[in-house]
Design an enzyme around this catalytic site. Structure first.
Site, mmCIF file in Angstrom:
data_model
loop_
_atom_site.group_PDB
_atom_site.id
_atom_site.type_symbol
_atom_site.label_atom_id
_atom_site.label_comp_id
_atom_site.label_asym_id
_atom_site.label_seq_id
_atom_site.Cartn_x
_atom_site.Cartn_y
_atom_site.Cartn_z
ATOM 1 N N ASP A 196 0.155 4.903 0.793
ATOM 2 C CA ASP A 196 0.034 5.875 1.883
ATOM 3 C C ASP A 196 0.280 5.222 3.237
ATOM 4 O O ASP A 196 -0.435 4.307 3.627
ATOM 5 C CB ASP A 196 -1.362 6.519 1.877
ATOM 6 N N ASP A 208 0.867 -1.175 0.000
ATOM 7 C CA ASP A 208 0.000 0.000 0.000
ATOM 8 C C ASP A 208 0.906 1.228 0.000
ATOM 9 O O ASP A 208 1.999 1.202 0.585
ATOM 10 C CB ASP A 208 -0.891 -0.002 1.238
#
Length: 234
Positions: free
Chosen positions: A9, A7
């Protein structure tokens, strides 16, 4: 494991903090304007509780719907063309994106330990993908100078084009694995969001790694939602 999916962020880039700031500004302004118009007071947006529970890691419009529902507020959906000043779900989404764009123009910070580890794993022959609910994913990667580290990118734009549902559905992770040419069970997922680890677990991935750079209590939340283990750094 043959492949790794990250992922963006909060795991690769430090933009999760910027997202949280943009969300808080959006909802604080919105709720204040609503209070001035109606005289009704509503609990403010809290980064510590509302952001991880209702916003973090999921598509922008879903986050808006989730939060407004907790405050008993319903808005018209509107359309993608709505101006940021329009009080519709799309209008608020466009306003949040405007705030976020202003923040990333200042600087995009990365987690250097994550990048070092990714480069080591690339050199060892692992297939690497990055996912994000954000439609700003490519812009952020380019601003940070790290776009070339990832063979595959499945972000908010790709998800919209392929009609992939957001987390906690596992579809974005499964699509990343498909594009890498690997099976979920031979792939590890690295996520900092509760809904992200829940989605990876639902997708049948071989290893689900929570990444906690927040409060100590978040480790338990990540484990509870499906993480096999939780890292505080790489």
């Amino acid at each position: 494991m043959r492949a790794l999916i990250f992922d963006m962020d909060g795991v690769v880039t430090q933009t999760a903090t910027l997202h949280a700031q943009a969300w808080k500004k959006l909802f604080d302004d919105f709720l204040q304007n609503r209070r001035e118009k109606t005289g009704k007071s509503t609990a403010p947006f809290r980064i510590e509780t509302d952001y991880p529970q209702y916003i973090d890691g999921i598509p922008r419009l879903d986050g808006i719907r989730n939060f407004l529902k907790t405050r008993g507020i319903s808005l018209p959906e509107g359309s993608p063309e709505d101006s940021p000043e329009t009080e519709t779900v799309w209008g608020l989404g466009n306003r949040k994106n405007q705030y976020f764009q202003e923040l990333i123009k200042q600087k995009v910070e990365v987690f250097s330990d994550t990048l070092t580890w990714i480069k080591q794993k690339r050199a060892a022959g692992y297939q690497i993908a990055i996912i994000s609910a954000s439609k700003n994913c490519q812009t952020i990667l380019q601003a940070a100078g790290i776009e070339d580290l990832f063979r595959v990118r499945v972000d908010g734009i790709v998800a919209e084009e392929l009609h992939l549902p957001g987390k906690p559905a596992p579809d974005v992770f499964l699509e990343a694995a498909r594009q890498l040419g690997v099976m979920p069970e031979e792939t590890a997922v690295f996520e900092d969001a509760r809904l992200g680890v829940k989605a990876a677990r639902a997708g049948g991935f071989g290893l689900v790694v929570g990444v906690n750079r927040k409060q100590e209590a978040e480790t338990e939340a990540l484990l509870r939602n499906g993480a096999d283990l939780v890292l505080t750094g790489f």
